[in-house]
Enzyme design. Structure first.
Site, PDB file in Angstrom:
ATOM      1  N   TYR A  78       0.860  -1.166   0.005  1.00  0.00           N
ATOM      2  CA  TYR A  78       0.142   0.017   0.015  1.00  0.00           C
ATOM      3  C   TYR A  78       0.811   1.221   0.128  1.00  0.00           C
ATOM      4  CZ  TYR A  78      -3.992  -2.640  -0.050  1.00  0.00           C
ATOM      5  OH  TYR A  78      -5.217  -3.477  -0.584  1.00  0.00           O
ATOM      6  N   GLN A 113     -15.167   1.913  -6.456  1.00  0.00           N
ATOM      7  CA  GLN A 113     -14.384   0.754  -5.891  1.00  0.00           C
ATOM      8  C   GLN A 113     -13.019   1.339  -5.580  1.00  0.00           C
ATOM      9  OE1 GLN A 113     -15.915  -3.304  -7.497  1.00  0.00           O
ATOM     10  NE2 GLN A 113     -16.362  -1.780  -9.032  1.00  0.00           N
ATOM     11  N   VAL A 115      -9.536   2.875  -4.842  1.00  0.00           N
ATOM     12  CA  VAL A 115      -8.957   3.304  -3.276  1.00  0.00           C
ATOM     13  C   VAL A 115      -8.074   4.767  -3.700  1.00  0.00           C
ATOM     14  CG1 VAL A 115      -9.310   1.151  -2.439  1.00  0.00           C
ATOM     15  CG2 VAL A 115      -6.920   1.909  -3.469  1.00  0.00           C
ATOM     16  N   HIS A 131     -14.648   0.630  -1.150  1.00  0.00           N
ATOM     17  CA  HIS A 131     -13.494  -0.309  -0.656  1.00  0.00           C
ATOM     18  C   HIS A 131     -12.410   0.306  -0.149  1.00  0.00           C
ATOM     19  CE1 HIS A 131     -14.673  -3.241  -4.278  1.00  0.00           C
ATOM     20  NE2 HIS A 131     -15.598  -3.364  -3.097  1.00  0.00           N
ATOM     21  N   CYS A 163      -2.234   3.590  17.017  1.00  0.00           N
ATOM     22  CA  CYS A 163      -3.376   4.146  17.379  1.00  0.00           C
ATOM     23  C   CYS A 163      -3.307   4.529  18.888  1.00  0.00           C
ATOM     24  CB  CYS A 163      -4.458   3.058  17.400  1.00  0.00           C
ATOM     25  SG  CYS A 163      -6.151   3.596  18.033  1.00  0.00           S
ATOM     26  N   GLY A 200     -15.441   0.776 -15.994  1.00  0.00           N
ATOM     27  CA  GLY A 200     -14.158  -0.030 -15.843  1.00  0.00           C
ATOM     28  C   GLY A 200     -14.133  -0.921 -14.712  1.00  0.00           C
ATOM     29  N   THR A 201     -15.093  -1.836 -14.551  1.00  0.00           N
ATOM     30  CA  THR A 201     -14.945  -2.749 -13.608  1.00  0.00           C
ATOM     31  C   THR A 201     -15.495  -4.203 -14.231  1.00  0.00           C
ATOM     32  OG1 THR A 201     -15.814  -3.438 -11.473  1.00  0.00           O
ATOM     33  CG2 THR A 201     -17.348  -2.283 -12.776  1.00  0.00           C
ATOM     34  N   SER A 202     -14.772  -5.162 -13.660  1.00  0.00           N
ATOM     35  CA  SER A 202     -14.758  -6.518 -14.371  1.00  0.00           C
ATOM     36  C   SER A 202     -16.208  -7.173 -14.084  1.00  0.00           C
ATOM     37  CB  SER A 202     -13.658  -7.328 -14.158  1.00  0.00           C
ATOM     38  OG  SER A 202     -13.456  -7.288 -12.749  1.00  0.00           O
TER      39      SER A 202
END
Ligand code: NAD
Ligand code: ZN
Length: 255
Positions: A78, A113, A115, A131, A163, A200-202
Protein backbone atom coordinates in the site's frame (compact mmCIF):
# COMPACT_ATOMS: atom_id res chain seq x y z
CA UNK A 1 -32.10 5.19 -25.19
CA UNK A 2 -33.58 1.92 -26.37
CA UNK A 3 -35.52 -0.34 -23.97
CA UNK A 4 -33.80 -3.45 -22.64
CA UNK A 5 -31.76 -4.29 -25.70
CA UNK A 6 -28.07 -4.98 -25.31
CA UNK A 7 -26.28 -2.67 -27.69
CA UNK A 8 -22.61 -2.47 -28.44
CA UNK A 9 -20.72 0.54 -29.60
CA UNK A 10 -17.14 0.23 -30.69
CA UNK A 11 -14.26 2.66 -30.66
CA UNK A 12 -11.38 2.66 -33.11
CA UNK A 13 -8.05 4.41 -32.80
CA UNK A 14 -8.87 7.23 -35.19
CA UNK A 15 -12.66 7.01 -35.26
CA UNK A 16 -14.81 7.21 -32.20
CA UNK A 17 -18.46 6.30 -32.63
CA UNK A 18 -20.47 6.54 -29.50
CA UNK A 19 -24.14 6.87 -28.78
CA UNK A 20 -25.16 9.57 -26.36
CA UNK A 21 -26.73 8.74 -23.06
CA UNK A 22 -29.56 11.18 -22.52
CA UNK A 23 -30.06 12.58 -19.05
CA UNK A 24 -33.48 14.06 -18.36
CA UNK A 25 -34.11 16.81 -15.76
CA UNK A 26 -35.73 14.24 -13.46
CA UNK A 27 -33.09 11.51 -13.78
CA UNK A 28 -31.27 10.47 -10.63
CA UNK A 29 -27.83 9.23 -11.65
CA UNK A 30 -25.85 6.52 -9.88
CA UNK A 31 -22.29 5.99 -11.13
CA UNK A 32 -20.16 2.97 -10.19
CA UNK A 33 -16.48 3.08 -11.13
CA UNK A 34 -13.75 0.45 -10.94
CA UNK A 35 -10.03 0.21 -11.56
CA UNK A 36 -10.52 0.72 -15.34
CA UNK A 37 -11.36 4.41 -14.97
CA UNK A 38 -7.90 5.06 -13.51
CA UNK A 39 -6.04 2.92 -16.08
CA UNK A 40 -5.52 5.91 -18.41
CA UNK A 41 -4.02 7.81 -15.46
CA UNK A 42 -1.29 5.16 -15.38
CA UNK A 43 -2.61 3.17 -12.38
CA UNK A 44 -2.66 -0.55 -13.18
CA UNK A 45 -5.99 -2.38 -12.93
CA UNK A 46 -6.42 -5.29 -10.59
CA UNK A 47 -6.64 -8.23 -12.98
CA UNK A 48 -4.54 -6.68 -15.74
CA UNK A 49 -2.29 -9.74 -15.84
CA UNK A 50 -3.20 -13.07 -14.24
CA UNK A 51 -4.79 -11.66 -11.11
CA UNK A 52 -1.79 -9.52 -10.24
CA UNK A 53 -2.03 -5.91 -9.16
CA UNK A 54 1.24 -4.11 -9.94
CA UNK A 55 3.12 -7.42 -9.73
CA UNK A 56 1.59 -8.56 -6.41
CA UNK A 57 -0.87 -11.39 -5.87
CA UNK A 58 -3.54 -9.28 -4.21
CA UNK A 59 -5.61 -12.22 -3.08
CA UNK A 60 -2.66 -13.16 -0.86
CA UNK A 61 -2.00 -9.60 0.32
CA UNK A 62 -5.38 -7.91 0.64
CA UNK A 63 -6.76 -10.15 3.40
CA UNK A 64 -7.04 -9.81 7.20
CA UNK A 65 -4.96 -13.00 7.47
CA UNK A 66 -2.13 -11.43 5.44
CA UNK A 67 -2.19 -8.40 7.74
CA UNK A 68 -1.77 -10.70 10.78
CA UNK A 69 0.86 -12.89 9.09
CA UNK A 70 2.96 -10.33 7.26
CA UNK A 71 2.03 -6.70 8.03
CA UNK A 72 5.33 -5.51 6.53
CA UNK A 73 4.35 -6.89 3.11
CA UNK A 74 0.84 -5.39 3.30
CA UNK A 75 2.26 -1.96 4.22
CA UNK A 76 4.95 -2.26 1.51
CA UNK A 77 2.23 -2.89 -1.09
CA UNK A 78 0.00 0.00 0.00
CA UNK A 79 2.95 2.38 0.44
CA UNK A 80 3.89 1.73 -3.20
CA UNK A 81 0.28 2.31 -4.27
CA UNK A 82 0.30 5.64 -2.36
CA UNK A 83 3.46 6.71 -4.18
CA UNK A 84 1.94 5.74 -7.58
CA UNK A 85 -1.28 7.56 -6.78
CA UNK A 86 0.53 10.76 -5.77
CA UNK A 87 2.22 10.80 -9.19
CA UNK A 88 -0.99 10.13 -11.17
CA UNK A 89 -3.37 12.80 -12.44
CA UNK A 90 -7.12 12.60 -13.10
CA UNK A 91 -7.88 11.75 -16.75
CA UNK A 92 -10.71 13.03 -19.02
CA UNK A 93 -13.08 10.35 -17.64
CA UNK A 94 -12.74 11.55 -14.03
CA UNK A 95 -13.19 15.12 -15.25
CA UNK A 96 -16.31 14.26 -17.32
CA UNK A 97 -17.96 12.78 -14.21
CA UNK A 98 -17.16 15.87 -12.13
CA UNK A 99 -18.69 18.01 -14.90
CA UNK A 100 -21.80 15.83 -15.01
CA UNK A 101 -22.21 16.22 -11.24
CA UNK A 102 -21.96 20.02 -11.57
CA UNK A 103 -24.77 19.92 -14.18
CA UNK A 104 -27.05 17.67 -12.12
CA UNK A 105 -26.87 19.04 -8.56
CA UNK A 106 -28.64 16.90 -5.97
CA UNK A 107 -29.32 14.14 -8.50
CA UNK A 108 -25.84 12.65 -8.83
CA UNK A 109 -24.15 9.99 -6.70
CA UNK A 110 -20.78 8.39 -7.35
CA UNK A 111 -19.71 5.11 -5.78
CA UNK A 112 -16.15 4.04 -6.51
CA UNK A 113 -14.44 0.75 -5.85
CA UNK A 114 -11.16 2.57 -6.31
CA UNK A 115 -8.96 3.47 -3.39
CA UNK A 116 -7.19 6.27 -5.27
CA UNK A 117 -8.38 9.90 -4.89
CA UNK A 118 -8.54 10.84 -8.58
CA UNK A 119 -12.32 11.48 -8.49
CA UNK A 120 -11.91 14.02 -5.67
CA UNK A 121 -8.97 15.66 -7.43
CA UNK A 122 -11.09 15.96 -10.62
CA UNK A 123 -13.77 17.82 -8.61
CA UNK A 124 -16.32 15.15 -7.65
CA UNK A 125 -18.07 15.82 -4.32
CA UNK A 126 -20.96 13.44 -3.70
CA UNK A 127 -18.99 10.19 -3.63
CA UNK A 128 -18.24 7.18 -1.46
CA UNK A 129 -15.23 4.84 -1.55
CA UNK A 130 -16.84 1.48 -0.85
CA UNK A 131 -13.46 -0.32 -0.72
CA UNK A 132 -11.67 2.31 1.38
CA UNK A 133 -9.09 5.00 0.67
CA UNK A 134 -5.34 4.78 0.10
CA UNK A 135 -4.70 8.13 1.78
CA UNK A 136 -6.16 7.02 5.15
CA UNK A 137 -5.15 4.63 7.94
CA UNK A 138 -7.09 3.27 10.88
CA UNK A 139 -6.64 1.25 14.06
CA UNK A 140 -5.51 -2.32 13.37
CA UNK A 141 -7.63 -3.52 16.31
CA UNK A 142 -10.78 -1.68 15.13
CA UNK A 143 -11.09 -0.04 18.58
CA UNK A 144 -13.58 2.52 17.27
CA UNK A 145 -11.23 5.44 16.60
CA UNK A 146 -12.13 6.98 13.20
CA UNK A 147 -9.73 6.67 10.22
CA UNK A 148 -7.12 9.41 9.90
CA UNK A 149 -5.55 11.01 6.83
CA UNK A 150 -2.20 9.39 6.07
CA UNK A 151 -0.31 10.01 2.82
CA UNK A 152 2.94 8.62 4.22
CA UNK A 153 4.99 6.18 2.13
CA UNK A 154 6.53 3.91 4.76
CA UNK A 155 10.01 2.51 4.13
CA UNK A 156 9.66 -0.08 6.90
CA UNK A 157 7.06 -1.42 9.32
CA UNK A 158 8.79 0.24 12.28
CA UNK A 159 7.75 3.65 10.87
CA UNK A 160 4.03 2.81 10.93
CA UNK A 161 2.26 4.68 13.72
CA UNK A 162 0.13 3.42 16.59
CA UNK A 163 -3.48 4.16 17.46
CA UNK A 164 -4.31 5.81 20.83
CA UNK A 165 -5.19 2.30 22.06
CA UNK A 166 -1.65 1.08 21.26
CA UNK A 167 -2.47 -1.12 18.24
CA UNK A 168 -0.52 -0.68 15.01
CA UNK A 169 -2.36 1.29 12.33
CA UNK A 170 -3.52 -0.53 9.17
CA UNK A 171 -4.40 0.83 5.72
CA UNK A 172 -8.03 2.05 5.51
CA UNK A 173 -8.77 -0.54 2.84
CA UNK A 174 -11.54 -3.15 2.65
CA UNK A 175 -9.75 -6.48 2.33
CA UNK A 176 -11.23 -9.60 0.71
CA UNK A 177 -13.68 -11.10 3.20
CA UNK A 178 -14.42 -7.75 4.88
CA UNK A 179 -17.65 -5.79 4.55
CA UNK A 180 -17.63 -2.85 2.10
CA UNK A 181 -18.21 0.62 3.53
CA UNK A 182 -21.38 2.74 3.41
CA UNK A 183 -23.58 -0.09 2.07
CA UNK A 184 -26.80 1.37 3.58
CA UNK A 185 -26.29 4.68 1.79
CA UNK A 186 -25.32 2.89 -1.45
CA UNK A 187 -28.43 0.69 -1.37
CA UNK A 188 -30.63 3.73 -0.71
CA UNK A 189 -29.12 5.57 -3.69
CA UNK A 190 -29.51 2.55 -5.98
CA UNK A 191 -33.15 2.08 -5.03
CA UNK A 192 -33.99 5.64 -6.12
CA UNK A 193 -31.77 5.98 -9.21
CA UNK A 194 -33.26 6.07 -12.71
CA UNK A 195 -29.94 5.83 -14.58
CA UNK A 196 -26.96 3.70 -13.52
CA UNK A 197 -23.66 4.05 -15.37
CA UNK A 198 -20.92 1.52 -14.56
CA UNK A 199 -17.40 2.23 -15.75
CA UNK A 200 -14.26 0.05 -15.91
CA UNK A 201 -15.05 -2.83 -13.58
CA UNK A 202 -14.84 -6.50 -14.47
CA UNK A 203 -18.11 -7.53 -12.80
CA UNK A 204 -16.58 -10.25 -10.64
CA UNK A 205 -16.02 -8.45 -7.34
CA UNK A 206 -19.13 -8.64 -5.12
CA UNK A 207 -21.29 -6.97 -3.92
CA UNK A 208 -20.49 -4.29 -6.56
CA UNK A 209 -21.20 -6.77 -9.38
CA UNK A 210 -24.79 -7.01 -8.08
CA UNK A 211 -25.52 -3.28 -8.21
CA UNK A 212 -26.71 -3.47 -11.82
CA UNK A 213 -29.27 -6.13 -10.87
CA UNK A 214 -30.56 -4.02 -7.97
CA UNK A 215 -30.85 -0.99 -10.28
CA UNK A 216 -32.77 -3.04 -12.86
CA UNK A 217 -35.15 -4.20 -10.13
CA UNK A 218 -35.69 -0.52 -9.26
CA UNK A 219 -36.54 0.15 -12.94
CA UNK A 220 -33.40 2.10 -13.86
CA UNK A 221 -31.66 2.20 -17.26
CA UNK A 222 -28.19 0.68 -16.98
CA UNK A 223 -25.13 1.49 -19.09
CA UNK A 224 -21.65 -0.11 -19.01
CA UNK A 225 -18.51 1.59 -20.37
CA UNK A 226 -15.19 -0.23 -20.85
CA UNK A 227 -12.96 -1.76 -23.53
CA UNK A 228 -14.51 -5.22 -23.13
CA UNK A 229 -17.89 -6.44 -21.86
CA UNK A 230 -17.86 -7.21 -18.11
CA UNK A 231 -18.86 -10.66 -16.80
CA UNK A 232 -22.34 -9.33 -15.98
CA UNK A 233 -22.80 -7.63 -19.40
CA UNK A 234 -26.18 -9.34 -19.94
CA UNK A 235 -27.68 -7.26 -17.12
CA UNK A 236 -27.04 -3.91 -18.83
CA UNK A 237 -29.44 -2.01 -21.10
CA UNK A 238 -26.48 -0.75 -23.10
CA UNK A 239 -22.79 -1.67 -23.30
CA UNK A 240 -20.47 0.95 -24.78
CA UNK A 241 -17.13 -0.63 -25.69
CA UNK A 242 -14.25 1.81 -25.42
CA UNK A 243 -11.77 3.41 -23.05
CA UNK A 244 -13.37 5.55 -20.37
CA UNK A 245 -11.20 8.57 -21.15
CA UNK A 246 -12.28 8.48 -24.80
CA UNK A 247 -15.94 7.62 -24.34
CA UNK A 248 -17.03 9.67 -21.32
CA UNK A 249 -16.25 13.24 -22.45
CA UNK A 250 -19.31 14.28 -24.44
CA UNK A 251 -21.26 11.07 -23.73
CA UNK A 252 -23.96 12.62 -21.61
CA UNK A 253 -26.57 14.68 -23.35
CA UNK A 254 -28.58 16.81 -20.93
CA UNK A 255 -32.19 17.39 -22.04
P1 NAD B 1 -10.49 -5.17 -12.35
O1 NAD B 1 -9.03 -4.96 -12.50
O2 NAD B 1 -10.99 -6.49 -11.93
O3 NAD B 1 -11.15 -4.79 -13.73
C1 NAD B 1 -10.72 -3.67 -14.45
C2 NAD B 1 -11.72 -3.43 -15.55
O4 NAD B 1 -11.37 -2.21 -16.18
C3 NAD B 1 -11.75 -4.51 -16.62
O5 NAD B 1 -13.08 -4.88 -16.84
C4 NAD B 1 -11.17 -3.80 -17.87
O6 NAD B 1 -11.80 -4.21 -19.06
C5 NAD B 1 -11.52 -2.35 -17.57
N1 NAD B 1 -10.65 -1.36 -18.20
C6 NAD B 1 -9.32 -1.45 -18.52
N2 NAD B 1 -8.91 -0.31 -19.09
C7 NAD B 1 -9.99 0.52 -19.13
C8 NAD B 1 -10.19 1.85 -19.61
N3 NAD B 1 -9.21 2.57 -20.18
N4 NAD B 1 -11.45 2.39 -19.51
C9 NAD B 1 -12.45 1.68 -18.94
N5 NAD B 1 -12.31 0.43 -18.49
C10 NAD B 1 -11.09 -0.14 -18.57
O7 NAD B 1 -11.00 -4.03 -11.38
P2 NAD B 1 -12.30 -3.89 -10.48
O8 NAD B 1 -13.43 -4.63 -11.11
O9 NAD B 1 -12.44 -2.43 -10.23
O10 NAD B 1 -11.97 -4.63 -9.11
C11 NAD B 1 -10.72 -4.58 -8.54
C12 NAD B 1 -10.67 -4.09 -7.09
O11 NAD B 1 -9.30 -3.76 -6.81
C13 NAD B 1 -11.41 -2.84 -6.85
O12 NAD B 1 -12.44 -3.10 -5.98
C14 NAD B 1 -10.47 -1.84 -6.19
O13 NAD B 1 -10.74 -1.69 -4.81
C15 NAD B 1 -9.13 -2.44 -6.31
N6 NAD B 1 -8.25 -1.64 -7.20
C16 NAD B 1 -8.23 -0.26 -7.12
C17 NAD B 1 -7.41 0.50 -7.97
C18 NAD B 1 -7.41 2.01 -7.88
O14 NAD B 1 -7.82 2.55 -6.87
N7 NAD B 1 -6.97 2.72 -8.92
C19 NAD B 1 -6.59 -0.15 -8.90
C20 NAD B 1 -6.63 -1.56 -8.94
C21 NAD B 1 -7.46 -2.27 -8.09
ZN1 ZN C 1 -7.21 1.67 18.38
Amino acid sequence: MTGCRLTRTTTHESRLTIMNVSVSPTDRIFILTGAGISAESGLPTFRASDGLWAGYNVEEICTPEALDRNPALVWEFYSKRRADCDKAEPNPAHIALAELEAKTPGRFFLCTQNVDDLHERAGSHNLVHMHGELAKSRCGDECGEPPVEDHHVYASLSEVGRCNCGARMRPHIVFFGEIPLEMDRIQREISRCTLMVVIGTSGNVYPAANFVHWARQAGARTVYIGPEPPLNAHAFTQVVEGKAGEVLPGLFEAQ
